[in-house]
Every structure is written in structure tokens, then in C-alpha cells.
Write a protein that holds these residues in place. Structure first.
Motif, PDB file in Angstrom:
ATOM      1  N   UNK A  15       0.830  -1.192   0.000  1.00 39.37           N
ATOM      2  CA  UNK A  15       0.000   0.000   0.000  1.00 39.37           C
ATOM      3  C   UNK A  15       0.866   1.243   0.000  1.00 39.37           C
ATOM      4  N   UNK A  16       1.507   1.548   1.103  1.00 44.02           N
ATOM      5  CA  UNK A  16       2.363   2.722   1.226  1.00 44.02           C
ATOM      6  C   UNK A  16       3.814   2.292   1.267  1.00 44.02           C
ATOM      7  N   UNK A  17       4.656   3.011   0.535  1.00 45.23           N
ATOM      8  CA  UNK A  17       6.072   2.666   0.471  1.00 45.23           C
ATOM      9  C   UNK A  17       6.725   2.916   1.826  1.00 45.23           C
ATOM     10  N   UNK A  18       7.444   1.928   2.328  1.00 35.50           N
ATOM     11  CA  UNK A  18       8.159   2.070   3.597  1.00 35.50           C
ATOM     12  C   UNK A  18       9.564   2.592   3.295  1.00 35.50           C
ATOM     13  N   UNK A  19       9.688   3.910   3.253  1.00 40.34           N
ATOM     14  CA  UNK A  19      10.954   4.497   2.861  1.00 40.34           C
ATOM     15  C   UNK A  19      12.057   4.220   3.875  1.00 40.34           C
ATOM     16  N   UNK A  20      11.696   3.946   5.106  1.00 41.07           N
ATOM     17  CA  UNK A  20      12.713   3.660   6.120  1.00 41.07           C
ATOM     18  C   UNK A  20      13.483   2.386   5.821  1.00 41.07           C
ATOM     19  N   UNK A  21      12.892   1.521   4.989  1.00 41.47           N
ATOM     20  CA  UNK A  21      13.557   0.248   4.680  1.00 41.47           C
ATOM     21  C   UNK A  21      14.668   0.412   3.656  1.00 41.47           C
ATOM     22  N   UNK A  22      14.778   1.610   3.032  1.00 42.91           N
ATOM     23  CA  UNK A  22      15.795   1.842   2.014  1.00 42.91           C
ATOM     24  C   UNK A  22      16.997   2.556   2.615  1.00 42.91           C
ATOM     25  N   UNK A  23      18.154   2.260   2.044  1.00 42.66           N
ATOM     26  CA  UNK A  23      19.371   2.927   2.481  1.00 42.66           C
ATOM     27  C   UNK A  23      19.481   4.295   1.814  1.00 42.66           C
ATOM     28  N   UNK A  24      20.403   5.108   2.303  1.00 40.62           N
ATOM     29  CA  UNK A  24      20.591   6.449   1.744  1.00 40.62           C
ATOM     30  C   UNK A  24      21.015   6.393   0.269  1.00 40.62           C
ATOM     31  N   UNK A  25      21.954   5.520  -0.136  1.00 43.32           N
ATOM     32  CA  UNK A  25      22.287   5.433  -1.571  1.00 43.32           C
ATOM     33  C   UNK A  25      21.075   5.042  -2.428  1.00 43.32           C
ATOM     34  N   UNK A  26      20.206   4.170  -1.909  1.00 37.65           N
ATOM     35  CA  UNK A  26      19.015   3.789  -2.660  1.00 37.65           C
ATOM     36  C   UNK A  26      18.085   4.984  -2.843  1.00 37.65           C
ATOM     37  N   UNK A  27      17.879   5.749  -1.773  1.00 36.48           N
ATOM     38  CA  UNK A  27      17.007   6.914  -1.866  1.00 36.48           C
ATOM     39  C   UNK A  27      17.573   7.952  -2.818  1.00 36.48           C
ATOM     40  N   UNK A  28      18.895   8.139  -2.775  1.00 33.88           N
ATOM     41  CA  UNK A  28      19.524   9.069  -3.712  1.00 33.88           C
ATOM     42  C   UNK A  28      19.367   8.594  -5.148  1.00 33.88           C
ATOM     43  N   UNK A  29      19.450   7.283  -5.330  1.00 35.40           N
ATOM     44  CA  UNK A  29      19.282   6.731  -6.671  1.00 35.40           C
ATOM     45  C   UNK A  29      17.853   6.934  -7.169  1.00 35.40           C
ATOM     46  N   UNK A  30      16.869   6.791  -6.264  1.00 38.02           N
ATOM     47  CA  UNK A  30      15.474   7.024  -6.636  1.00 38.02           C
ATOM     48  C   UNK A  30      15.277   8.470  -7.090  1.00 38.02           C
ATOM     49  N   UNK A  31      15.911   9.412  -6.391  1.00 42.65           N
ATOM     50  CA  UNK A  31      15.798  10.813  -6.775  1.00 42.65           C
ATOM     51  C   UNK A  31      16.394  11.056  -8.160  1.00 42.65           C
ATOM     52  N   UNK A  32      17.520  10.411  -8.441  1.00 44.00           N
ATOM     53  CA  UNK A  32      18.130  10.555  -9.765  1.00 44.00           C
ATOM     54  C   UNK A  32      17.211  10.002 -10.845  1.00 44.00           C
ATOM     55  N   UNK A  33      16.574   8.865 -10.549  1.00 40.00           N
ATOM     56  CA  UNK A  33      15.665   8.261 -11.523  1.00 40.00           C
ATOM     57  C   UNK A  33      14.456   9.155 -11.759  1.00 40.00           C
ATOM     58  N   UNK A  34      13.912   9.730 -10.673  1.00 42.78           N
ATOM     59  CA  UNK A  34      12.768  10.630 -10.812  1.00 42.78           C
ATOM     60  C   UNK A  34      13.137  11.871 -11.621  1.00 42.78           C
ATOM     61  N   UNK A  35      14.336  12.419 -11.370  1.00 42.55           N
ATOM     62  CA  UNK A  35      14.788  13.590 -12.139  1.00 42.55           C
ATOM     63  C   UNK A  35      14.912  13.246 -13.615  1.00 42.55           C
ATOM     64  N   UNK A  36      15.427  12.058 -13.905  1.00 47.71           N
ATOM     65  CA  UNK A  36      15.590  11.640 -15.290  1.00 47.71           C
ATOM     66  C   UNK A  36      14.232  11.467 -15.961  1.00 47.71           C
ATOM     67  N   UNK A  37      13.295  10.816 -15.246  1.00 46.79           N
ATOM     68  CA  UNK A  37      11.961  10.616 -15.815  1.00 46.79           C
ATOM     69  C   UNK A  37      11.250  11.950 -16.025  1.00 46.79           C
ATOM     70  N   UNK A  38      11.454  12.894 -15.087  1.00 46.43           N
ATOM     71  CA  UNK A  38      10.828  14.202 -15.221  1.00 46.43           C
ATOM     72  C   UNK A  38      11.341  14.932 -16.463  1.00 46.43           C
ATOM     73  N   UNK A  39      12.655  14.904 -16.683  1.00 47.36           N
ATOM     74  CA  UNK A  39      13.236  15.551 -17.855  1.00 47.36           C
ATOM     75  C   UNK A  39      12.735  14.912 -19.142  1.00 47.36           C
ATOM     76  N   UNK A  40      12.618  13.578 -19.147  1.00 49.85           N
ATOM     77  CA  UNK A  40      12.134  12.897 -20.350  1.00 49.85           C
ATOM     78  C   UNK A  40      10.685  13.277 -20.647  1.00 49.85           C
TER      79      UNK A  40
END
Length: 293
Positions: A240-265
Motif C-alpha cells: 500500500x504505502x512505500x516504507x521508505x525507512x527500509x531503504x538505504x541512503x544510496x538507494x534513496x539518492x538513486x530514486x531521486x536521480x531516476x525521478x529527475x531523469x523521468x521528469x526531464x524525459x
């Protein structure tokens, strides 16, 4: 009211409360409690004992002076198949196999076989960075390459990739998930993933999440070797809701990079779309002005 031994007052199920929960209500004072708390409640009501007088219509839902609040009805679990039944099912299964992926019955009553798991992961997974692929030697020696470095990187696994596993009848869903992650050297928490079974019936695809204690090989045995009837799929464990606490800091940073890339596309797609419209309108206007009036 006091907490103590079971009261002699007649407590009956409450009809005014939602049936999703089991509550009890006193026939006279209307005191209400949960049915599992019945043995802890003792009422000091001034009303006469209903066992000595006329029962109210509502209290007839239970026998007079009944001390039994609820009878727990346990569903009868199906008996596990006997070794002879398993043997017959395996023979029937193997008769339908068109390749060499047969099931084998062991002397202790367990059996081994193969299952195929489709990987349908839409989010990137975390793997060790700079590690060579696992060799046959590593697999035989059970060498964990992920423990050889602390560096991590993320990437997308091929969508709908298929992995074949040789497992036992005692192998659980939890062990299948851990085995798949180990084969791909994925270091993410296994709780982020779930194993589903897909069944096709009457032209429809039914998907069901399997509990961690389920035995996939037994399901394969019951369904037969045809993967169109039953197949296994590894997906993200959507709760249901993403448990962001289960992700590490590099994973969260990677998600932000992916979102930025998708936004630009997406922005570029919209810009290209309206640029084409603009060009067509300008061309139409140019042609209209060039025509004699």
C-alpha cells in the motif's frame, strides 16, 4: 464493574454493533465488552439474576445462565497427503513433462523438482559494485560475493526474466525469495519482495500473493508442469504505502536521480509534441497566405 472472575450475570451478543467484531452486552444494564474479555469482567449490577426471573428477548440468544461466551470453531485443516499419494501424483506429473525437469521422490517422503520464476521488478535493485559474476566454484562453495565489498550500485533487472530453481518439497516461499536474490547478488532486504502465483482460468489471469510459509513445489505438483495453468512471479512487496525507512541512503539518492531523469524525459516529450503542432500551424498559415485571395 470490577475486574475479576467471570460474572454470573447473563451477557449476550450485542446486535447494535458491527458484525465485524464480536461484542457482548449485558441484558439489563447494557454494559458492553469484547467477547475475549468476558472471563475478566465481573458486574455488580443491582438487577436480579436473570437465571431466577424471566429472560429478556435479547438474552434468549444464549442459553439461560450460560457461561460460554463463544464457541471457537476451528476449521479443519486438510490432512497432508501420504507418501503413496505423493508417489502417484509425481508419476502423473512426470508423465506430462516434455523435458528433463522431472520430480523425484526421496526415501524419506520428501521430493525435489524444478520451478520457474518470472522476475517482474519495476524498481532498481541494489548489488555490490565492481564484483565479478558468480562462478560455478563460488556456487558450489557457497561463496557470498556480496560480503567482499561495501560498495553498492543499483540497476534494473531485465523485465520478465525467467530463473529456474531446483528446490525441495520442504523449501518455503521465503527461502525461494532469498535464493533468487542470492543468485542475482541482490543485497536488498528480502522483505521488499514477494512471490505471487498466476493462474489462468476462463481467459482470465488470477494473481495471488503467497504466504512466506507456503511450499511452491507442492503447488507445482498439484497444478502439473504446464506454466500456462500456474506460474510463479517475483514482484515488489506492495503493502500500500512505500516504507521508505527500509531503504538505504544510496538507494534513496538513486530514486531521486531516476525521478529527475523521468521528469526531464516527460518534459522533453511534451515540448516535442507541441513543437510539432507549432510547426504544422505555421506551415498551414504560410500555405494559406500564399493562396490568391
Amino acid at each position: 464493574m470490577s475486574i475479576g472472575p467471570s460474572s454470573s450475570r447473563n451477557v449476550v451478543p450485542s446486535q447494535s454493533l458491527t458484525p465485524l467484531f464480536s461484542f457482548l452486552s449485558h441484558a439489563d444494564c447494557r454494559y458492553t465488552c469484547h467477547q475475549e474479555c468476558r472471563s475478566l469482567i465481573q458486574l455488580d449490577c443491582p438487577w436480579p439474576d436473570p437465571c431466577q426471573g424471566q429472560l429478556s428477548p435479547e438474552s434468549t440468544l444464549l442459553p439461560p445462565c450460560s457461561q460460554n461466551v463463544a464457541q471457537t470453531v476451528e476449521e479443519e485443516k486438510p490432512k497432508p497427503p501420504t507418501v503413496q499419494e505423493i508417489k502417484q501424483k509425481i508419476e502423473k506429473y512426470n508423465a506430462k513433462v516434455t523435458n528433463c525437469l522431472l520430480m523425484k521422490l526421496n526415501d524419506d517422503g520428501t521430493y525435489t523438482g524444478f520451478i520457474k520464476v518470472h522476475l517482474k521488478l519495476r524498481r532498481p535493485v541494489t548489488v555490490p559494485a565492481g564484483i565479478r559474476p558468480q562462478s560455478i566454484y563460488d556456487a558450489l562453495k557457497e561463496v557470498n560475493l556480496a560480503e567482499m565489498t561495501d560498495k553498492r550500485t543499483s540497476f534494473y533487472l531485465p523485465l520478465d526474466a525467467i530463473k529456474q530453481l531446483h528446490i525441495s518439497s520442504t523449501t518455503t516461499v521465503s527461502e525461494v525469495i532469498q535464493g533468487l536474490l542470492k543468485k542475482f547478488m541482490v543485497v536488498d532486504n528480502p522483505q521488499k519482495f514477494a512471490l505471487f502465483k498466476e493462474m489462468r482460468k476462463d481467459g482470465q489471469v488470477l494473481v495471488q500473493k503467497l504466504p512466506l510459509t507456503e511450499y511452491p513445489l507442492y503447488l507445482r505438483l498439484l497444478a502439473g508442469p504446464d506454466t500456462d495453468v500456474l506460474s510463479f512471479v517475483l514482484k515488489e512487496n506492495e503493502t500500500g504505502e512505500v516504507e521508505w525507512d527500509a531503504f538505504s541512503i544510496p538507494e534513496l539518492q538513486n530514486f531521486l536521480m531516476i525521478l529527475d531523469k523521468e521528469e526531464k524525459e516527460k518534459i522533453q516529450q511534451v515540448q516535442r509534441k507541441y513543437e510539432k503542432f507549432k510547426q504544422r500551424l505555421q506551415q498551414t498559415l504560410k500555405e494559406a497566405r500564399g493562396k490568391p485571395g
